[in-house]
Write a protein that holds these residues in place. Structure first.
Motif, short mmCIF file in Angstrom:
data_model
loop_
_atom_site.label_atom_id
_atom_site.label_comp_id
_atom_site.label_asym_id
_atom_site.label_seq_id
_atom_site.Cartn_x
_atom_site.Cartn_y
_atom_site.Cartn_z
N ALA A 115 0.83 -1.21 0.00
CA ALA A 115 0.00 0.00 0.00
C ALA A 115 0.87 1.25 0.00
N ASP A 116 1.94 1.23 0.78
CA ASP A 116 2.84 2.38 0.85
C ASP A 116 3.52 2.61 -0.51
N ALA A 117 3.98 1.52 -1.13
CA ALA A 117 4.63 1.63 -2.44
C ALA A 117 3.64 2.12 -3.50
N ALA A 118 2.37 1.74 -3.34
CA ALA A 118 1.35 2.17 -4.30
C ALA A 118 0.84 3.57 -3.99
N GLY A 119 1.19 4.10 -2.81
CA GLY A 119 0.78 5.44 -2.44
C GLY A 119 -0.69 5.57 -2.09
N VAL A 120 -1.24 4.53 -1.44
CA VAL A 120 -2.67 4.56 -1.10
C VAL A 120 -2.85 4.34 0.40
N PRO A 121 -3.93 4.88 0.99
CA PRO A 121 -4.17 4.69 2.42
C PRO A 121 -4.55 3.26 2.75
N VAL A 122 -4.33 2.88 4.01
CA VAL A 122 -4.61 1.53 4.48
C VAL A 122 -5.89 1.51 5.31
N LEU A 123 -6.73 0.51 5.05
CA LEU A 123 -7.92 0.25 5.86
C LEU A 123 -7.65 -1.02 6.66
N SER A 124 -7.43 -0.89 7.95
CA SER A 124 -7.11 -2.06 8.78
C SER A 124 -8.35 -2.85 9.12
N SER A 125 -8.21 -4.18 9.11
CA SER A 125 -9.29 -5.07 9.52
C SER A 125 -8.78 -5.99 10.62
N ALA A 126 -9.67 -6.33 11.54
CA ALA A 126 -9.33 -7.28 12.61
C ALA A 126 -9.63 -8.71 12.20
N LEU A 127 -10.15 -8.91 10.99
CA LEU A 127 -10.52 -10.24 10.52
C LEU A 127 -9.29 -10.95 9.94
N VAL A 128 -9.06 -12.18 10.37
CA VAL A 128 -8.04 -13.01 9.73
C VAL A 128 -8.62 -13.50 8.40
#
Length: 339
Positions: free
Chosen positions: A128-141
């Motif tokens: 995501a960082d290399a693509a320059g986009v924000p991250v949406l964190s999930s607690a789901l495995v």
């Protein structure tokens, strides 16, 4: 803010992959060399249609460049394994078409005793960082190979993955669906009870759906069809077809189900049931990269895909070394949608 996962057939900016390095999946130098040759064949096939970025571990760049040539971008990050579909992010878009990346919890396909995931659990954020986009964190495995969407609200899931004891033992079906819908913009989940028999072996994912069923377009789903009664998936694949034919999608359409005949080979060299499947293909811009197994049904499957995707070029790549490690072509690729 609402996000939606575009279907795989939507235009891509690029494809992300991860380079095989020494790890428990590849038990000796010969297996690693075979895997690298197979990963490189897939990367070169995809790069005919869209850019490919290959993440490689420290000190592995030279081996990657030697097999990939100059047409694939390389990025160095710490890696444990090489299954980018599962360790990478799931890209989604907001209403304005801006990208974000869902970072699921990755724990080695249910904390399997052979798996390592210290570094792979961080790869989604690196990508995501290399693509320059924000991250949406999930607690789901969850993993990318455990979901398949039609782009119009429907998602395919399996009980033994999202509800498996090694992944989300405290989650209810309703909680899983709510989280999946929140992150992918879907509104209806269709559950299959499990995956293919061979996917529960040593390096199996314990039931990924992307080897069983996949949308080809809204309202149309492809399903693995084992046609030899000697294989335990003969019964399973019939059941999957029956479940899917009884379903409607998120838009209320009855699903059109297309059976894709399995390869004719039933067991591998060790005598274990194979989960060889043409369902585990990858759609890229103008192309279909399709698993091949040196099998009479390779061309049967290729012809079905040519009819399904008349505007795409079908490329067959020998996927047997990939399946030996626990997955297929879809499992080692991850699309970044075009903005």
């Amino acid at each position: 803010m609402t996000y939606r996962m575009p279907p795989e057939w939507a235009p891509h900016e690029r494809t992300w992959m991860a380079w095989p390095g020494p790890n428990p999946t590849f038990t000796n130098d010969e297996e690693l060399a075979e895997a690298r040759a197979a990963w490189a064949s897939v990367a070169r096939a995809v790069s005919r249609f869209e850019p490919v970025t290959m993440v490689h571990g420290p000190g592995q760049g030279d081996s990657a460049r030697a097999l990939l040539g100059d047409g694939v971008e390389l990025i160095e990050r710490e890696l444990d394994d090489a299954w980018m579909r599962d360790i990478g992010p799931t890209f989604v878009k907001d209403a304005q078409g801006r990208l974000a990346a869902v970072d699921w919890v990755f724990n080695g396909w249910g904390a399997q005793d052979w798996a390592r995931w210290e570094h792979d659990s961080k790869i989604a954020r690196h990508v995501a960082d290399a693509a320059g986009v924000p991250v949406l964190s999930s607690a789901l495995v969850n993993e990318g190979g455990a979901i398949h969407v039609d782009g119009e609200g429907t998602v395919l899931l399996t009980d033994t993955v999202q509800l498996g004891a090694g992944r989300n033992p405290e989650w209810t079906r309703e909680q899983v669906e709510a989280e999946i819908h929140a992150k992918l913009g879907t509104t209806k989940a269709i559950w299959l009870p499990h995956g293919l028999t061979g996917d529960y072996g040593m390096y199996g994912t314990q039931g990924h759906v992307d080897i069983v069923a996949a949308f080809a377009r809204p309202g149309t789903v492809l399903v693995h069809s084992q046609q030899d009664p000697a294989h335990p998936d003969y019964v399973r694949s019939k059941m999957y077809g029956e479940i899917l034919r009884a379903q409607t999608d998120a838009q209320g359409r009855p699903l059109e189900v297309i059976d894709i005949p399995a390869p004719t080979v039933l067991k591998d060299e060790e005598g274990d049931w194979v989960d060889y499947s043409y369902i585990n293909h990858y759609l890229c811009n103008g192309g279909v990269v399709l698993c091949a197994f040196d099998d009479p049904n390779d061309e049967v499957a290729a012809e079905i895909f040519r009819r399904l995707f008349p505007d795409r070029t079908v490329t067959l790549v020998d996927a047997r070394p990939i399946f030996a490690g626990g997955g297929g072509i879809h499992c080692i690729t991850q699309q970044q949608p075009a903005v």
